[in-house]
Scaffold this motif. Structure first.
Motif, mmCIF file in Angstrom:
data_model
loop_
_atom_site.group_PDB
_atom_site.id
_atom_site.type_symbol
_atom_site.label_atom_id
_atom_site.label_comp_id
_atom_site.label_asym_id
_atom_site.label_seq_id
_atom_site.Cartn_x
_atom_site.Cartn_y
_atom_site.Cartn_z
ATOM 1 N N MET A 1 -33.859 69.368 -8.766
ATOM 2 C CA MET A 1 -35.211 68.828 -8.592
ATOM 3 C C MET A 1 -35.562 67.878 -9.739
ATOM 4 O O MET A 1 -36.126 66.791 -9.523
ATOM 5 N N LEU B 1 -41.784 65.972 -1.481
ATOM 6 C CA LEU B 1 -40.838 67.069 -1.274
ATOM 7 C C LEU B 1 -41.095 67.644 0.108
ATOM 8 O O LEU B 1 -42.216 68.072 0.415
ATOM 9 N N ILE C 1 -38.174 76.069 -7.077
ATOM 10 C CA ILE C 1 -38.940 74.870 -6.710
ATOM 11 C C ILE C 1 -40.388 75.007 -7.175
ATOM 12 O O ILE C 1 -40.976 74.047 -7.699
#
Length: 393
Positions: free
Chosen positions: A91, A99, A112
């Motif tokens: 990421m 996203l 995340i």
């Protein structure tokens, strides 16, 4: 704009397939965005099993960057609760503006969330392909997996998420009722058809080629149905019987798709090689062409992604009524079946053949309303909060 699609729940993305994650990424790329797909090394083989794709960093045929993350401890851990290497690092390196997370049923969603806590300006969207037809089928799955573990995942990422998409109305309801996502954060994001495939399949030359191949006259009323014929979708045999009983030699039926062994004899017995033909399994290109060559498409059994594909082709349909799948009707492009009977199928077909005004209205709505909504370029636009510009002239 940099869009990162995260596909780490379940099996990874198969290159070249036509699932939603394949087509959304394809059309996000065609819209001019920089697209990366973060996914698993575990993919499907042609027989439905699992194989390993060891490639870690490459570009697919659509120009999208694909990052396949290694699974920690490889096959030693539970498939459902597998963990991946370097999710946070990935990421950080990709640094998305948007996203797009495909399903929330994976434990590394917390990696995340950890990234989003320090990158709060990222626009986050989540989709869900889960409802009671394909999940939560027993007490443990319903009350432990979904109402505890996966609900906790969904609620944990909710503060960072602009919109949770269900790809069927039933899946929007699942988000709201099982995962307890607020209604104002949920929305339907339909599946659909590949614009390029649609354009190619609707060529008049394709129609003539398909009809000539199967000895269908240009003025025959051609009905097409497709998909797997199994014990849960045996209504296809009722459709074959209905067409056989219709006293009109111009009504023809093409049936394609795989057939389970238990039903092969029944399917074969219904075929006469002229009025009713079973033409076997079809690949992606063939399925578009067969449906595009039809006057009417009928799906007498439960929902499949072919419904949305046919809607994107702009073809009128007759489909089985199921709660949570009535999104396919966008103003008169389809008729519903409420009974699993030959008699109802005969009545519906005869109605559309004899009532020309009604059928022409269905065709108009299918071509001018449904085909716009169910094309992936417009779906891709809408998915990241763009509204498609539609010329209604």
């Amino acid at each position: 704009m940099k869009i990162v699609h995260v596909c780490l729940a379940g099996i990874g993305v198969n290159d070249g397939w036509t699932y939603q994650e394949n087509l959304l990424t394809k059309y996000h790329k065609k819209l001019g965005h920089d697209v990366t797909i973060v996914t698993s090394q575990w993919v499907r083989n042609q027989k439905g099993g699992v194989k390993i794709d060891n490639r870690s960093d490459y570009y697919d045929d659509n120009g999208c960057k694909v990052l396949r993350l290694e699974i920690k401890n490889n096959r030693k851990q539970s498939f459902r609760f597998k963990r991946y290497r370097d999710v946070y690092k990935t990421m950080t390196e990709e640094s998305p503006d948007v996203l797009f997370i495909h399903n929330i049923q994976f434990m590394d969603i917390y990696e995340i969330i950890k990234y989003l806590k320090v990158n709060s300006k990222i626009k986050v969207y989540v989709d869900s392909h889960t409802d009671f037809s394909n999940s939560a089928s027993n007490w443990i799955s319903k009350n432990v997996l979904h109402r505890v573990i996966w609900r906790f995942c969904a609620k944990s990422i909710e503060p960072y998420t602009r919109k949770f998409y269900g790809v069927l109305p039933a899946r929007v309801d699942f988000l709201k009722n099982v995962y307890r996502i607020p209604s104002e954060k949920t929305e339907l994001l339909v599946m659909g058809a590949d614009d390029e495939r649609v354009s190619t399949a609707l060529d008049d030359k394709v129609n003539l080629r398909i009809r000539n191949k199967f000895n269908i006259d240009i003025d025959d009323f051609l009905i097409v149905t497709g998909g797997k014929i199994d014990l849960a979708k045996r209504q296809t045999i009722l459709l074959m019987e209905a067409v056989k009983k219709i006293d009109n030699p111009k009504v023809k039926l093409l049936v394609f798709g795989s057939v389970v062994d238990e039903l092969k004899d029944q399917v074969t017995q219904m075929c006469d090689g002229e009025k009713i033909q079973y033409i076997g399994w079809a690949n992606e290109e063939q399925s578009y062409e067969y449906f595009a060559s039809s006057d009417l498409v009928i799906f007498p059994g439960r929902h499949s992604v072919y419904w949305e594909l046919v809607a994107g082709l702009g073809k009128p349909m007759v489909v089985k009524f199921w709660n949570g799948t009535t999104h396919i009707d966008v103003g008169g492009n389809c008729e519903f079946l409420y009974e699993d009977t030959v008699e109802e199928l005969i009545q519906k077909i005869n109605l559309l053949i004899k009532d020309n005004k009604k059928f022409e209205n269905m065709k108009h709505n299918a071509k001018n309303k449904a085909s716009v909504i169910f094309l992936y370029k417009n779906i891709a636009l809408h998915s990241i909060n763009y509204e498609p510009k539609i010329d209604n002239k």
